[in-house]
Design a protein around this motif. Structure first.
Motif, PDB file in Angstrom:
ATOM      1  N   VAL B  13       0.842  -1.199   0.000  1.00 12.85           N
ATOM      2  CA  VAL B  13       0.000   0.000   0.000  1.00 12.85           C
ATOM      3  C   VAL B  13       0.876   1.248   0.000  1.00 12.85           C
ATOM      4  N   GLN B  14       0.284   2.349  -0.365  1.00 14.33           N
ATOM      5  CA  GLN B  14       0.991   3.621  -0.347  1.00 14.33           C
ATOM      6  C   GLN B  14       0.872   4.255   1.023  1.00 14.33           C
ATOM      7  N   GLU B  15       1.920   4.946   1.404  1.00 15.55           N
ATOM      8  CA  GLU B  15       1.921   5.683   2.664  1.00 15.55           C
ATOM      9  C   GLU B  15       0.710   6.599   2.726  1.00 15.55           C
ATOM     10  N   GLY B  16       0.065   6.614   3.893  1.00 15.74           N
ATOM     11  CA  GLY B  16      -1.094   7.482   4.074  1.00 15.74           C
ATOM     12  C   GLY B  16      -2.426   6.819   3.769  1.00 15.74           C
ATOM     13  N   LEU B  21      -5.774  -6.010   6.448  1.00 13.73           N
ATOM     14  CA  LEU B  21      -5.258  -7.377   6.491  1.00 13.73           C
ATOM     15  C   LEU B  21      -6.374  -8.294   6.964  1.00 13.73           C
ATOM     16  N   ASN B  22      -6.538  -9.406   6.282  1.00 14.73           N
ATOM     17  CA  ASN B  22      -7.656 -10.300   6.548  1.00 14.73           C
ATOM     18  C   ASN B  22      -7.234 -11.630   7.156  1.00 14.73           C
ATOM     19  N   CYS B  23      -8.170 -12.213   7.887  1.00 11.13           N
ATOM     20  CA  CYS B  23      -7.904 -13.481   8.564  1.00 11.13           C
ATOM     21  C   CYS B  23      -9.216 -14.249   8.683  1.00 11.13           C
ATOM     22  N   SER B  80      -1.498   4.374   6.912  1.00 10.64           N
ATOM     23  CA  SER B  80      -0.340   3.473   6.892  1.00 10.64           C
ATOM     24  C   SER B  80       0.946   4.291   6.822  1.00 10.64           C
ATOM     25  N   GLN B  81       1.965   3.791   7.523  1.00  9.37           N
ATOM     26  CA  GLN B  81       3.271   4.447   7.548  1.00  9.37           C
ATOM     27  C   GLN B  81       4.351   3.450   7.124  1.00  9.37           C
ATOM     28  N   PRO B  82       5.448   3.933   6.565  1.00 10.87           N
ATOM     29  CA  PRO B  82       6.515   2.999   6.154  1.00 10.87           C
ATOM     30  C   PRO B  82       6.987   2.092   7.288  1.00 10.87           C
ATOM     31  N   GLY B  83       6.980   2.603   8.520  1.00 12.60           N
ATOM     32  CA  GLY B  83       7.389   1.799   9.667  1.00 12.60           C
ATOM     33  C   GLY B  83       6.438   0.655   9.991  1.00 12.60           C
ATOM     34  N   ASP B  84       5.282   0.660   9.349  1.00 13.60           N
ATOM     35  CA  ASP B  84       4.328  -0.440   9.539  1.00 13.60           C
ATOM     36  C   ASP B  84       4.709  -1.647   8.694  1.00 13.60           C
ATOM     37  N   THR B 106       0.963 -12.230   6.907  1.00 17.59           N
ATOM     38  CA  THR B 106       0.875 -11.432   5.682  1.00 17.59           C
ATOM     39  C   THR B 106       1.960 -10.380   5.743  1.00 17.59           C
ATOM     40  N   LEU B 107       2.792 -10.324   4.702  1.00 19.66           N
ATOM     41  CA  LEU B 107       3.842  -9.318   4.633  1.00 19.66           C
ATOM     42  C   LEU B 107       3.254  -8.020   4.097  1.00 19.66           C
ATOM     43  N   LEU B 108       3.244  -6.996   4.944  1.00 19.76           N
ATOM     44  CA  LEU B 108       2.759  -5.680   4.536  1.00 19.76           C
ATOM     45  C   LEU B 108       3.940  -4.793   4.174  1.00 19.76           C
ATOM     46  N   THR B 109       3.870  -4.198   3.006  1.00 20.33           N
ATOM     47  CA  THR B 109       4.882  -3.228   2.585  1.00 20.33           C
ATOM     48  C   THR B 109       4.178  -1.905   2.360  1.00 20.33           C
ATOM     49  N   VAL B 110       4.623  -0.879   3.085  1.00 21.99           N
ATOM     50  CA  VAL B 110       4.066   0.453   2.915  1.00 21.99           C
ATOM     51  C   VAL B 110       5.100   1.302   2.181  1.00 21.99           C
ATOM     52  N   ASN B 111       4.743   1.719   1.007  1.00 19.77           N
ATOM     53  CA  ASN B 111       5.675   2.466   0.151  1.00 19.77           C
ATOM     54  C   ASN B 111       5.570   3.970   0.401  1.00 19.77           C
ATOM     55  N   PRO B 112       6.745   4.631   0.533  1.00 19.29           N
ATOM     56  CA  PRO B 112       6.727   6.079   0.780  1.00 19.29           C
ATOM     57  C   PRO B 112       6.175   6.836  -0.425  1.00 19.29           C
TER      58      PRO B 112
END
Lengths: 114, 112
Positions: B13-16, B21-23, B80-84, B106-112
């Protein structure tokens, strides 16, 4: 002042050897656990001790023996290591064994059996 | 027999923006659910929890929703923040038996 510390961080050994992983928590928690994260990334509980008493013992081979000398320590001894024992082992602790006490995990010990 | 399933191995996801995340779980006896966050070479850290008597729990940017009839829970992170960026594990247990069953993460990547 790491809350849950486990040693060693990495452990490489040969099949058939016996090894131990140590865990200590300085949180004053009553309950400690060992979890295993296998190659498929599942985190599965192995053992749990509450005040030095074994309360959870999952279907784990007898080659794995936990030892809790006091409530701040829970060590894991593994006899006759096998290739399939390769995994990351996490120690954890919680205030008590009730569900609303979140687990605090150590940073894991990556065991590689060759 | 996966009793707790996280069907998305990764999410970007993009920052902000919002991260969702689902389960899903299969064991109807589960009545307590948690989310843990894990950075590489570290142990999982507790994020937020919810019991089956609630359908929502909020803590700052993190909200967990529980749909018991669908046996589904989700974690919303806003913004969302990059540190997430981390692996997020869903876990479940029975209140009377504190034995957590974890999903695969689930691997979350937050892009700046």
């Amino acid at each position: 002042d790491t809350a849950v510390s486990q040693t060693p961080k990495y452990l490489v050994t040969q099949m058939g050897n016996d090894k131990s992983i140590k865990c200590e928590q300085n949180l004053g928690h009553d309950t400690m656990y060992w979890y295993k994260q296998d190659s498929k990334k599942f985190l599965k509980i192995m053992f749990s001790y509450n005040n030095k008493e074994l309360i959870i013992n999952e279907t784990v081979p007898n080659r794995f023996s936990p030892k809790s000398p006091d409530k701040a320590h829970l060590n894991l001894h593994i006899n006759s290591l096998e290739l399939g024992d390769s995994a990351v082992y996490f120690c954890a602790s919680s205030q008590d064994s009730e569900s609303d006490s979140p687990l605090h995990f150590g940073n894991g010990t990556r065991l590689t059996v060759t | 027999d996966q009793q707790v399933k996280q069907n998305s191995p990764s999410l970007s996801v993009q920052e902000g923006r919002i991260s969702i995340l689902n389960c899903d779980y299969t064991n109807s006896m589960f009545d307590y659910f948690l989310w843990y966050k894990k950075y590489p070479a570290e142990g999982p850290t507790f994020l937020i929890s919810i019991s089956s008597i609630k359908d929502k729990n909020e803590d700052g940017r993190f909200t967990v929703f529980l749909n018991k009839s669908a046996k589904h829970l989700s974690l919303h992170i806003v913004p969302s923040q990059p540190g997430d960026s981390a692996v997020y594990f869903c876990a479940a247990s029975r209140w009377s038996n504190y034995k957590l069953t974890f999903g695969k993460g689930t691997l979350l990547t937050v892009n700046p």
